[in-house]
Design an enzyme around this catalytic site. Structure first.
Site, PDB file in Angstrom:
ATOM      1  CG  ASP A 119      41.115  41.418  35.061  1.00  0.00           C
ATOM      2  OD1 ASP A 119      40.960  40.972  34.030  1.00  0.00           O
ATOM      3  OD2 ASP A 119      42.774  41.721  35.326  1.00  0.00           O
ATOM      4  N   GLY A 166      55.700  38.546  41.558  1.00  0.00           N
ATOM      5  CA  GLY A 166      55.245  39.190  42.383  1.00  0.00           C
ATOM      6  C   GLY A 166      55.955  40.963  41.988  1.00  0.00           C
TER       7      GLY A 166
END
EC number: 2.7.7.-
Length: 494
Positions: A256, A130
């Protein structure tokens, strides 16, 4: 009445996302970073967001922009989506390292989302950390603001925060967070997620939310969802033409990574053309050349087909979707012609102009003529050339000089050169002097990362705010790239 300026910790917050089904997102808090340092602060954008432009006016600003603290009443979240990556359908993706911390009105009353990219893992990280590294975060900050300066629809960067926390990519690097803004970060992949999971109720809710918040003109159409598709097609066609005109290569045009608002989004392995090569591949990971420069318009259409497929449950018929998609090519061609009408300084565009433009592209391709330098030189020197003469600053850039002589004679017969200074200024306004070349970004990255010197980063960011202006103090950014720039490469990890 003048809008009141707020500090980051006490900005007014909206809550538009909570009108969507709860399965659209997950509530998740950013993971704190040690010793965050504010490296860049976009005072101009801060002011547009009704934030105090002076970073010193904000208490512990770096802590907020790293995600260590949150604005009052913030409910941070990450969204789920899916998409086609390099043409292959992936059932679930999502905001793997981006966390929405605020929705706040700008000075025009438009709600803007603020995301922290690199703020830690989310339920959609797929076992990743992340995090973002300083190298890629600098590139995103610089390029999003460079595109804004060029007048191309884009997400924007509010800040860049660095931290000594180590992050492993190809090697150990340090962590960074970019706070980026947009009216929404909703992508084609959000619609694909609901559709491919046969969640038609969720698909309709997302489409209604998008129309209400971003395409209100579609509400009165006979079929608002058809109107939404047509509006997205129009914006995407325009965006593709703008990319091609400045030589921008996105590098990873997965569905995306396509904005429902027609914004340039997700700056990873991007690049701008140096020497003109229609088949240039800027992404080292793109071994098949799917996202080469000359493929971008057709990939834009391919992605729109995926969006249309996702919206089929809301449309009256498949034929409606096909009819909408057939609008892309003429709209792209019209937008492309308008871009090059302005670049060439013509008063209008005529059908006969396509042939000499194609000839020019072939001339530039044959000699790998630098795209940006050529167009700026054309703006600077061509308006003043006597009939039948060609400035050496132009002729010497092209390998086939006789071919260029013929092209230039055609250009002189089409352009209105009665007021050379006015023509020069019009052409300069369409042909930037400065772009974010890879070697310029690399120089700023190396100084910031290896020496802790932010001066090159700050100087380059300042230059790119006004890419069409002469700015003689930045002339060193306007020349041809050095030989070592040929060895630079970017990939999906960038």
């Amino acid at each position: 009445m003048e809008n009141r300026k707020h500090t980051f910790d006490r900005m007014p917050l909206a809550a538009r996302f909570f009108a969507l089904p709860a399965r659209f997102y997950s509530l998740v808090r950013p993971t704190p970073l040690p010793e965050p340092q504010l490296l860049l602060w976009n005072a101009e954008l801060a002011a547009a967001l009704n934030l105090d432009a002076d970073p010193a006016a904000h208490d512990a600003l770096a802590e907020y922009l790293a995600g260590n603290r949150l604005p009052a009443n913030s409910q941070p979240l990450a969204t789920v989506y899916c998409g086609h990556q390099f043409g292959v359908y992936v059932r679930q993706l999502g905001d793997g390292r981006a966390i929405l911390i605020a929705e706040t009105p700008d000075r025009d009353g438009v709600i803007q989302e603020i995301q922290l990219k690199g703020a830690g893992p989310t339920p959609y990280s797929r076992h990743a950390d992340g995090r973002a590294v300083l190298r890629s975060s600098i590139r995103e900050y610089l390029c999003s603001e460079a595109m804004f300066g060029l007048g191309i629809p884009t997400t924007r960067a509010l800040s860049l925060v660095g931290s000594p926390q180590p992050v492993w990519r190809e090697s150990v690097e340090t962590a960074a967070v970019v706070a980026r803004t947009a009216p929404t970060f909703v992508r084609f992949g959000h619609f694909e997620f609901y559709s491919h999971h046969d969640d038609h109720e969720g698909l309709r809710a997302l489409a209604v939310w998008t129309i209400v918040n971003h395409y209100p003109e579609c509400k009165e159409a006979n079929n608002p969802y058809q109107a939404l598709l047509e509006a997205v097609i129009t914006r995407t066609a325009s965006l593709m033409a703008q990319w091609q005109a400045v030589g921008f290569c996105h590098g990873v045009m997965n569905t995306d990574n396509m904005s429902i608002l027609g914004l340039t989004i997700d700056y990873g392995p991007f690049g701008f053309l140096d020497g003109y090569d229609a088949g240039h591949i800027c992404n080292h990971s793109d071994t098949a050349g799917r996202y080469a420069y000359n493929q971008q318009p057709q990939i834009g259409l391919w992605n729109l087909q995926a969006l249309a497929q996702a919206l089929l449950p809301l449309l009256d018929s498949k034929e409606e979707a096909i009819a909408a998609l057939h609008q892309f090519q003429p709209q792209f061609e019209a937008a492309f012609a308008e871009q090059f009408r302005r670049k060439l300084g013509y008063a209008d565009w005529q059908e006969a102009d396509w042939e000499p433009l194609t000839h020019l592209f072939n001339l530039l391709q044959a000699g790998r003529t630098d795209w940006t330098v050529f167009w700026r030189a054309l703006s600077d020197h061509a308006p003043y050339a006597e009939k039948g003469s060609i400035p050496a600053q132009l002729r010497d850039q092209v390998l086939d000089r006789k071919g260029f002589d013929a092209w230039f004679a055609q250009w002189q017969s089409r352009a209105d050169r009665s007021d050379p200074a006015a023509l020069r200024d019009r052409m300069r306004a369409a042909n930037p002097k400065y772009i974010l070349r890879n070697h310029l970004a690399e120089q700023a990255i190396r100084k910031a990362r290896d020496e802790g010197d932010l001066s090159e980063l700050q100087r380059l960011a300042e230059c790119l705010r006004h890419p069409f202006d002469e700015q003689p103090q930045f002339d060193d950014y306007a020349g041809l790239p050095p030989n070592w720039a040929n060895d630079l490469s970017v990939s999906c990890s960038s």
